[in-house]
Design an enzyme around this catalytic site. Structure first.
Site, PDB file in Angstrom:
ATOM      1  N   LYS A   1       0.838  -1.170   0.052  1.00 35.06           N
ATOM      2  CA  LYS A   1       0.126  -0.087   0.106  1.00 35.06           C
ATOM      3  C   LYS A   1       1.009   1.335   0.078  1.00 35.06           C
ATOM      4  CE  LYS A   1      -3.944   1.936   2.721  1.00 35.06           C
ATOM      5  NZ  LYS A   1      -4.594   1.466   4.033  1.00 35.06           N
TER       6      LYS A   1
ATOM      7  N   SER B   1      -9.610   1.738   3.004  1.00 35.19           N
ATOM      8  CA  SER B   1      -8.577   2.542   2.530  1.00 35.19           C
ATOM      9  C   SER B   1      -7.576   1.614   1.872  1.00 35.19           C
ATOM     10  CB  SER B   1      -8.002   3.575   3.491  1.00 35.19           C
ATOM     11  OG  SER B   1      -7.099   2.680   4.286  1.00 35.19           O
TER      12      SER B   1
ATOM     13  N   SER C   1     -10.077  -1.229   7.309  1.00 36.09           N
ATOM     14  CA  SER C   1      -9.369  -1.140   5.982  1.00 36.09           C
ATOM     15  C   SER C   1      -8.733  -2.260   5.407  1.00 36.09           C
ATOM     16  CB  SER C   1      -8.884   0.258   5.986  1.00 36.09           C
ATOM     17  OG  SER C   1      -9.806   1.296   5.780  1.00 36.09           O
TER      18      SER C   1
END
Length: 543
Positions: free
Chosen positions: A127, A208, A232
């Site tokens: 990420k 997210s 998330s």
């Protein structure tokens, strides 16, 4: 998922910050033919590495069918074909220019007889709020951080490199880990744009860690790393048909990760099956002198979590069933009831428990904790970052000055609210922390101890909603993220089935550092249910 849902329901789900043969590959992947929204058979996807497992990829490299380089090349071509063209999932925010060089070096090690472990040569996406000390940027999806290249790897990235993984690139995310606006849209960032759900393309990938979820599900990598503060990892895993592990806070280091909350943040694996998630989890653990909370994991972390995987692991177990998830109109509820019956059939004793409702009362306190901790953590991170913005106030000013590009759809109310607060010595912060963190632990601990439970299960989240950049994320439906998030306890989600072509996950939650026992029951459920369905990039219901 979003702040609107929090403001409406007192929930913060979605605030972010992860050698067997061919037959075994099919068993671990738990794939089934996909169908479209109306139930018709979907066109098959012919990608060579579809639903490949880590064990299967290792076998391909061991027998000379593939190398780390050839696997990396295939995934890079897949990203170009599916993410940047074709359905244009937009899940990968940038590819690593050094990926093939890393793969070549690992191939040389293999040829020389050196194997680092099960991740040797395996391509992994991470990420874009996780530092890499290389040519890649770390921006949290924000235009304010464009050009920021970290001077060193985050601790978990060091662990990943040491394990022999190929860092394939970085995934898009909800900007600032979905902690910017009360009207935000999951999976959108000003740097990366909107990520799509690979099952039905106008649906949200959720949470997210949206890019990591969409990418793994669409077979753009072997496995990926997400981050979670509240929902998330588990929410995008649920909505993208994945296994996601939100570990105990302290099992994995947070140093080098752009923060929201010092008490709730953690990274974690996102994978297509439990075994791969367990492999990645073991590689990421370790005590980090720069993250004091990891000292608590001494003697509790495991380098190999696959030893807990037992297909008969539900036999004799006591499982708490979240009673709130047995009633309502969500299409996920019939799937949940079927899952409960399967747990029983596999030898588990089930008892109804109620943790969601008492934890709802802690939501406002949790939000206050995150507002206070975000300002403190981001200011500390930016102070040493190689970027023009050095404080949260600078980020707010940048966004205001660049509003057409930075805030075309929604604003930055959460950033502004956080900026107005005092430091962590504030009595209001201390009181909120006691209420949310200790309160959630007391609720979960009481349910587990009173009923002698091995795990509590519930619906991870409802089917993915339609992407709406004008109004933001839609709320509604049951969810399981907040109790474990506030308590800092582990949470694993496993595919439970599909509703109108959209995946839904089943959550497994227990006490601190119970990742091993949770993996036992999660794996047993996965092997008995086999509910992972590969996505086929279906068009919208209406179009």
């Amino acid at each position: 998922m979003n702040r609107r849902l929090f403001l409406r329901n007192g929930s913060l789900a979605g605030f972010a910050l992860t050698a067997l043969g061919t037959t075994a590959c099919t068993t671990e992947a738990n794939t089934k033919p996909a169908t479209g929204p109306t139930g018709e058979a979907a066109a098959p996807d012919s990608f060579e590495l579809n639903e490949a497992t880590i064990s299967g990829l290792q076998e391909k490299m061991a027998n000379g069918q593939h190398t780390a380089r050839s696997l990396t090349e295939l995934y890079l071509k897949r990203i170009e074909a599916i993410d940047k063209a074709g359905p244009k999932l937009n899940s990968v925010i940038e590819v690593n220019p050094d990926a093939l060089t890393i793969a070549d070096a690992l191939d040389k090690e293999r040829k020389a007889g050196k194997l680092r472990g099960p991740l040797h040569g395996i391509p992994v996406l991470i990420k874009d709020n996780i530092d890499t000390g290389d040519k890649q940027q770390t921006t949290a999806g924000s235009l304010a951080l464009i050009g920021h290249k970290a001077t060193q790897d985050a601790f978990i990235v060091k662990q990943l490199r040491a394990a022999g993984a190929v860092l394939l690139g970085k995934t898009n995310l909800s900007e600032w880990a979905n902690f910017r606006s009360t009207r935000s849209t999951s999976g959108w960032s000003s740097r990366g744009g909107q990520t799509k759900n690979p099952y039905i393309l106008d649906r949200t990938p959720s949470g997210s860690s949206a890019g990591s979820g969409s990418a793994v599900s669409a077979n753009l990598c072997a496995v990926a790393i997400g981050t979670e503060t509240d929902g998330s990892i588990v929410s995008p895993s649920s909505c993208c048909g994945l296994v996601g592990i939100k570990p105990t806070v302290g099992l994995l280091s947070r140093s080098g990760i752009i923060p929201i909350s010092a008490t709730q943040d953690t990274a974690g694996p996102m994978a297509r099956n439990v075994r791969d998630a367990a492999i990645l989890l073991g590689a990421l653990t370790g005590q980090d002198p720069t993250d004091a909370v990891t000292k608590e994991s001494a003697g509790k972390n495991q380098p190999d979590y696959t030893k807990f995987l037992d297909a008969n692991g539900l036999k004799g177990k006591r499982i708490g069933i979240e009673k709130r998830h047995l009633e309502g109109v969500s299409g996920a509820i019939p799937l949940f009831k079927q899952a409960v019956e399967l747990l029983k059939a596999q030898g588990a004793t089930v008892v109804e428990v109620e943790v969601d409702k008492p934890c709802d009362a802690l939501g406002e306190a949790e939000y206050d904790v995150l507002l206070y901790e975000f300002k403190d953590g981001v200011n500390k991170y930016l102070a040493t970052a190689n970027t023009p913005v050095k404080t949260l106030a600078d980020v707010i000013a940048f966004n205001t000055q660049n509003k057409p590009k930075a805030m075309p759809f929604f604003q930055q109310e959460i950033l502004e609210s956080s900026q107005k607060l005092e430091g962590l010595s504030s009595p209001k912060y201390q009181a909120a922390l006691r209420k949310s963190h200790l309160g959630a632990r007391q609720i979960l601990d009481a349910a587990i101890s009173t009923n002698k439970l091995d795990a509590i299960v519930g619906i991870t989240t409802g089917p993915a909603r339609v992407i709406d950049l004008i109004n933001g994320d839609a709320g509604g439906g049951p969810g399981s993220s907040s109790p474990a998030a506030m308590a800092g306890y582990p949470h694993i989600t496993v595919p439970m089935g599909v509703v109108n072509g959209l995946p839904v996950g089943l959550s497994f939650v227990s006490g601190a550092y119970t990742e091993g026992p949770l993996l036992t029951v999660a794996y047993a459920y996965e092997q008995a249910s086999k509910k992972r369905v590969a996505p086929q990039f279906q068009p919208p219901f209406v179009g």
